[in-house]
Design a protein around this motif. Structure first.
Motif, PDB file in Angstrom:
ATOM      1  N   CYS A  86      52.855  38.350 131.746  1.00 38.73           N
ATOM      2  CA  CYS A  86      52.004  39.501 131.422  1.00 38.73           C
ATOM      3  C   CYS A  86      52.730  40.552 130.590  1.00 38.73           C
ATOM      4  CB  CYS A  86      51.432  40.132 132.693  1.00 38.73           C
ATOM      5  SG  CYS A  86      52.635  40.627 133.923  1.00 38.73           S
ATOM      6  N   ASN A  87      54.054  40.526 130.552  1.00 44.18           N
ATOM      7  CA  ASN A  87      54.771  41.505 129.733  1.00 44.18           C
ATOM      8  C   ASN A  87      56.179  40.998 129.448  1.00 44.18           C
ATOM      9  OD1 ASN A  87      54.863  44.088 128.402  1.00 44.18           O
ATOM     10  ND2 ASN A  87      56.246  44.786 130.007  1.00 44.18           N
ATOM     11  N   PHE A  88      56.654  41.293 128.237  1.00 48.60           N
ATOM     12  CA  PHE A  88      58.014  40.924 127.843  1.00 48.60           C
ATOM     13  C   PHE A  88      58.568  42.091 127.041  1.00 48.60           C
ATOM     14  CE2 PHE A  88      60.744  37.391 125.663  1.00 48.60           C
ATOM     15  CZ  PHE A  88      61.871  37.975 126.200  1.00 48.60           C
ATOM     16  N   GLU A  89      59.444  42.843 127.671  1.00 49.29           N
ATOM     17  CA  GLU A  89      59.965  44.053 127.049  1.00 49.29           C
ATOM     18  C   GLU A  89      61.300  44.404 127.677  1.00 49.29           C
ATOM     19  OE1 GLU A  89      58.239  48.520 125.911  1.00 49.29           O
ATOM     20  OE2 GLU A  89      57.315  47.335 127.509  1.00 49.29           O
ATOM     21  N   ASP A  90      62.192  44.992 126.876  1.00 45.14           N
ATOM     22  CA  ASP A  90      63.508  45.412 127.371  1.00 45.14           C
ATOM     23  C   ASP A  90      64.266  44.261 128.027  1.00 45.14           C
ATOM     24  OD1 ASP A  90      63.797  47.941 126.485  1.00 45.14           O
ATOM     25  OD2 ASP A  90      63.216  48.937 128.336  1.00 45.14           O
ATOM     26  N   LEU A  91      64.145  43.081 127.441  1.00 47.91           N
ATOM     27  CA  LEU A  91      64.847  41.881 127.907  1.00 47.91           C
ATOM     28  C   LEU A  91      64.443  41.481 129.324  1.00 47.91           C
ATOM     29  CD1 LEU A  91      68.442  42.637 126.537  1.00 47.91           C
ATOM     30  CD2 LEU A  91      66.511  41.564 125.375  1.00 47.91           C
ATOM     31  N   ASP A 142      78.045  42.221 119.680  1.00 44.46           N
ATOM     32  CA  ASP A 142      77.655  40.957 119.042  1.00 44.46           C
ATOM     33  C   ASP A 142      76.196  40.600 119.314  1.00 44.46           C
ATOM     34  OD1 ASP A 142      80.264  40.749 118.160  1.00 44.46           O
ATOM     35  OD2 ASP A 142      80.903  39.531 119.887  1.00 44.46           O
ATOM     36  N   ASN A 143      75.633  41.133 120.399  1.00 49.46           N
ATOM     37  CA  ASN A 143      74.235  40.855 120.758  1.00 49.46           C
ATOM     38  C   ASN A 143      73.504  42.177 120.989  1.00 49.46           C
ATOM     39  OD1 ASN A 143      74.334  37.699 121.405  1.00 49.46           O
ATOM     40  ND2 ASN A 143      76.169  38.659 122.261  1.00 49.46           N
ATOM     41  N   PRO A 144      73.326  42.969 119.950  1.00 51.98           N
ATOM     42  CA  PRO A 144      72.823  44.335 120.156  1.00 51.98           C
ATOM     43  C   PRO A 144      71.368  44.372 120.603  1.00 51.98           C
ATOM     44  CG  PRO A 144      72.933  43.836 117.813  1.00 51.98           C
ATOM     45  CD  PRO A 144      73.558  42.670 118.521  1.00 51.98           C
ATOM     46  N   HIS A 145      71.106  45.304 121.514  1.00 52.32           N
ATOM     47  CA  HIS A 145      69.741  45.594 121.958  1.00 52.32           C
ATOM     48  C   HIS A 145      69.784  46.943 122.679  1.00 52.32           C
ATOM     49  CE1 HIS A 145      65.943  45.417 124.190  1.00 52.32           C
ATOM     50  NE2 HIS A 145      65.564  44.530 123.296  1.00 52.32           N
ATOM     51  N   PRO A 146      68.771  47.789 122.495  1.00 48.53           N
ATOM     52  CA  PRO A 146      68.799  49.102 123.165  1.00 48.53           C
ATOM     53  C   PRO A 146      68.983  49.017 124.674  1.00 48.53           C
ATOM     54  CG  PRO A 146      67.058  49.050 121.513  1.00 48.53           C
ATOM     55  CD  PRO A 146      67.619  47.665 121.582  1.00 48.53           C
ATOM     56  N   ARG A 147      68.399  47.994 125.299  1.00 51.96           N
ATOM     57  CA  ARG A 147      68.544  47.869 126.750  1.00 51.96           C
ATOM     58  C   ARG A 147      69.996  47.595 127.128  1.00 51.96           C
ATOM     59  NH1 ARG A 147      65.726  46.038 131.382  1.00 51.96           N
ATOM     60  NH2 ARG A 147      67.153  46.422 133.105  1.00 51.96           N
ATOM     61  N   LEU A 148      70.682  46.775 126.336  1.00 51.57           N
ATOM     62  CA  LEU A 148      72.079  46.462 126.632  1.00 51.57           C
ATOM     63  C   LEU A 148      72.969  47.676 126.413  1.00 51.57           C
ATOM     64  CD1 LEU A 148      72.376  42.898 125.046  1.00 51.57           C
ATOM     65  CD2 LEU A 148      71.806  43.533 127.394  1.00 51.57           C
ATOM     66  N   TRP A 149      72.695  48.444 125.362  1.00 49.38           N
ATOM     67  CA  TRP A 149      73.482  49.658 125.136  1.00 49.38           C
ATOM     68  C   TRP A 149      73.240  50.670 126.257  1.00 49.38           C
ATOM     69  CZ3 TRP A 149      77.464  49.344 122.299  1.00 49.38           C
ATOM     70  CH2 TRP A 149      77.486  48.587 121.131  1.00 49.38           C
ATOM     71  N   ARG A 150      72.000  50.736 126.718  1.00 50.36           N
ATOM     72  CA  ARG A 150      71.699  51.647 127.824  1.00 50.36           C
ATOM     73  C   ARG A 150      72.417  51.213 129.100  1.00 50.36           C
ATOM     74  NH1 ARG A 150      66.765  51.760 126.841  1.00 50.36           N
ATOM     75  NH2 ARG A 150      65.921  50.327 128.400  1.00 50.36           N
ATOM     76  N   LEU A 151      72.470  49.902 129.310  1.00 53.20           N
ATOM     77  CA  LEU A 151      73.191  49.371 130.473  1.00 53.20           C
ATOM     78  C   LEU A 151      74.674  49.731 130.397  1.00 53.20           C
ATOM     79  CD1 LEU A 151      72.891  47.479 132.999  1.00 53.20           C
ATOM     80  CD2 LEU A 151      73.571  45.605 131.492  1.00 53.20           C
ATOM     81  N   LEU A 152      75.244  49.603 129.208  1.00 54.39           N
ATOM     82  CA  LEU A 152      76.656  49.947 129.022  1.00 54.39           C
ATOM     83  C   LEU A 152      76.881  51.444 129.222  1.00 54.39           C
ATOM     84  CD1 LEU A 152      79.511  49.022 128.134  1.00 54.39           C
ATOM     85  CD2 LEU A 152      78.825  49.552 125.782  1.00 54.39           C
ATOM     86  N   ALA A 153      75.969  52.259 128.703  1.00 59.53           N
ATOM     87  CA  ALA A 153      76.103  53.713 128.849  1.00 59.53           C
ATOM     88  C   ALA A 153      76.076  54.116 130.316  1.00 59.53           C
ATOM     89  CB  ALA A 153      74.982  54.413 128.082  1.00 59.53           C
ATOM     90  N   GLU A 154      75.185  53.516 131.078  1.00 58.56           N
ATOM     91  CA  GLU A 154      75.085  53.861 132.497  1.00 58.56           C
ATOM     92  C   GLU A 154      76.335  53.429 133.257  1.00 58.56           C
ATOM     93  OE1 GLU A 154      71.470  52.011 133.666  1.00 58.56           O
ATOM     94  OE2 GLU A 154      70.186  53.516 132.705  1.00 58.56           O
ATOM     95  N   ALA A 155      76.866  52.253 132.907  1.00 57.62           N
ATOM     96  CA  ALA A 155      78.095  51.797 133.565  1.00 57.62           C
ATOM     97  C   ALA A 155      79.269  52.712 133.210  1.00 57.62           C
ATOM     98  CB  ALA A 155      78.395  50.357 133.155  1.00 57.62           C
ATOM     99  N   ALA A 156      79.333  53.144 131.951  1.00 57.09           N
ATOM    100  CA  ALA A 156      80.408  54.045 131.536  1.00 57.09           C
ATOM    101  C   ALA A 156      80.286  55.398 132.235  1.00 57.09           C
ATOM    102  CB  ALA A 156      80.380  54.219 130.020  1.00 57.09           C
ATOM    103  N   LEU A 157      79.058  55.862 132.427  1.00 58.51           N
ATOM    104  CA  LEU A 157      78.864  57.125 133.141  1.00 58.51           C
ATOM    105  C   LEU A 157      79.366  57.027 134.575  1.00 58.51           C
ATOM    106  CD1 LEU A 157      75.374  58.620 132.176  1.00 58.51           C
ATOM    107  CD2 LEU A 157      77.627  59.605 131.786  1.00 58.51           C
ATOM    108  N   GLN A 158      79.103  55.891 135.203  1.00 57.58           N
ATOM    109  CA  GLN A 158      79.554  55.721 136.587  1.00 57.58           C
ATOM    110  C   GLN A 158      81.067  55.859 136.690  1.00 57.58           C
ATOM    111  OE1 GLN A 158      77.575  55.546 139.074  1.00 57.58           O
ATOM    112  NE2 GLN A 158      75.773  54.290 138.679  1.00 57.58           N
TER     113      GLN A 158
END
Length: 358
Positions: A86-91, A142-158
């Motif tokens: 029913c939906n495919f978004e943000d990986l 190497d595999n850019p996507h906004p969701r992946l960058w957001r995941l990295l940003a959140e991990a770096a914030l932690q």
């Protein structure tokens, strides 16, 4: 059709999935990249498919009881499921088990909705957790996507790696995240940064506990005000050893009164409006409770020419209580309204009101 309207997927009656390129890449009609020419991609026994909303080269399809994710016409390993996509978004793919729902359609179960993460998202999360932010950053590069960058940003914030977090927020175009990182950079205290990060990730109880451990009750109160948790605000105000802010206490009492009034719990609302000295809402609650004695007491408490007196007079007039309405109008120097009320309620012959009319 994909999100760029450059490619069309067709499932025919036999369950064969084919793709049509709609972009004109060449004027030579013999070129397979020309518009309308089918690509070499073909899958059989397909009964459902969905393009990703944020990637024109990514789609998911159902083949018998297996879900395939296709990236650049290359399939990933299948996932065993029989859900409808029913939906495919943000990986992430959201599918619904319609067969399970239709067994008891009047009582659908949330378990019938299933979310699947595609491989790049799973791999990125695994790299961050097991290897480290630096290697994960290279993989996401190497595999850019906004969701992946957001995941990295959140991990770096932690980990309070503000430089990496800011770069990742820039790559996923998250302006609020960039501003948050800059604000963290201006803080000197590490515990304060950790508390702010906890609040950013909606771990509000943890953030409040950190603020209180730092003896920053004001920040804990500010956090609860932003959340609209006025019950907790009142608790924090009362728990302090020093003098509390009277204005803030009144604001909290009125906000809690509004909470009860919105739910038509007028008796509870009256208690908090009294503490918050909110006379306008208090009059409304008395009127809804038909507590006319309370309304009359309120008239006596209000100063002359108070803006609320005409409204109270109107409240009494609507229920036929002429004497109280007249008292309210006279106290705010509106004799004409008092006379009109007497006439409207047919009290002109009563000697108590004849002097008003004269």
């Amino acid at each position: 059709m994909n999100c760029h309207s450059s490619r069309l997927a067709v499932i025919d009656i036999a369950g064969v999935l084919t793709l049509l390129d709609l972009d004109v890449r060449s004027e030579d009609k013999s070129d397979p990249g020309a518009a309308g020419d089918p690509s070499k991609f073909e899958r059989k026994d397909v009964w459902d498919m969905k393009w990703a909303k944020d990637n024109p080269d990514l789609f998911a399809m159902m083949e018998k009881t297996r879900m395939y994710v296709i990236r650049n016409l290359d399939p990933e390993e299948p996932i065993q499921t029989s859900g409808y996509i029913c939906n495919f978004e943000d990986l992430e793919i959201k599918s619904v088990l319609l067969d399970e729902i239709m067994k008891d359609p009047d009582r659908p179960n949330k378990d019938s909705l299933i979310n699947f993460e595609i491989r790049s998202l799973r791999d990125s999360r695994a790299l961050i957790e097991k290897v480290g932010i630096e290697d994960a950053s290279q993989f996401i590069e190497d595999n850019p996507h906004p969701r992946l960058w957001r995941l990295l940003a959140e991990a770096a914030l932690q980990k309070l790696d503000l430089k990496t977090a800011e770069q990742a927020f820039v790559r996923c175009k998250d302006y609020q995240g960039i501003e948050f990182v800059k604000r963290l950079g201006n803080l000197k205290s590490e515990p304060m940064k950790q508390a702010e990060v906890a609040a950013y990730f909606s771990r509000f109880e943890e953030a409040e506990r950190m603020y209180l451990d730092m003896d920053r009750r004001d920040l804990a109160i500010s956090l609860r005000i932003k959340l609209g948790d006025w019950f907790r605000v009142l608790q924090l105000l009362k728990s302090g050893s020093g003098d509390s802010d009277d204005a803030l206490q009144e604001q909290a009492h009125n906000a809690i009164g509004d909470y009860f009034a919105d739910r038509q719990k007028w008796v509870n609302a009256v208690q908090y409006y009294l503490l918050g000295r909110n006379q306008e809402r208090l009059a409304e609650c008395y009127y809804m409770l038909e507590d006319y004695d309370g309304l009359e007491r309120l008239i006596n408490q209000l100063p002359d020419n108070h803006k609320l007196l005409p409204d109270i007079g109107q409240m009494f007039a609507t229920v036929g209580m002429c004497e109280q309405a007249v008292n309210a109008y006279l106290k705010c120097n509106q004799p004409k309204a008092a006379v009109d009320t007497c006439v409207h309620l047919n009290q002109v012959r009563d000697t108590r009101y004849q002097m008003i009319i004269i």
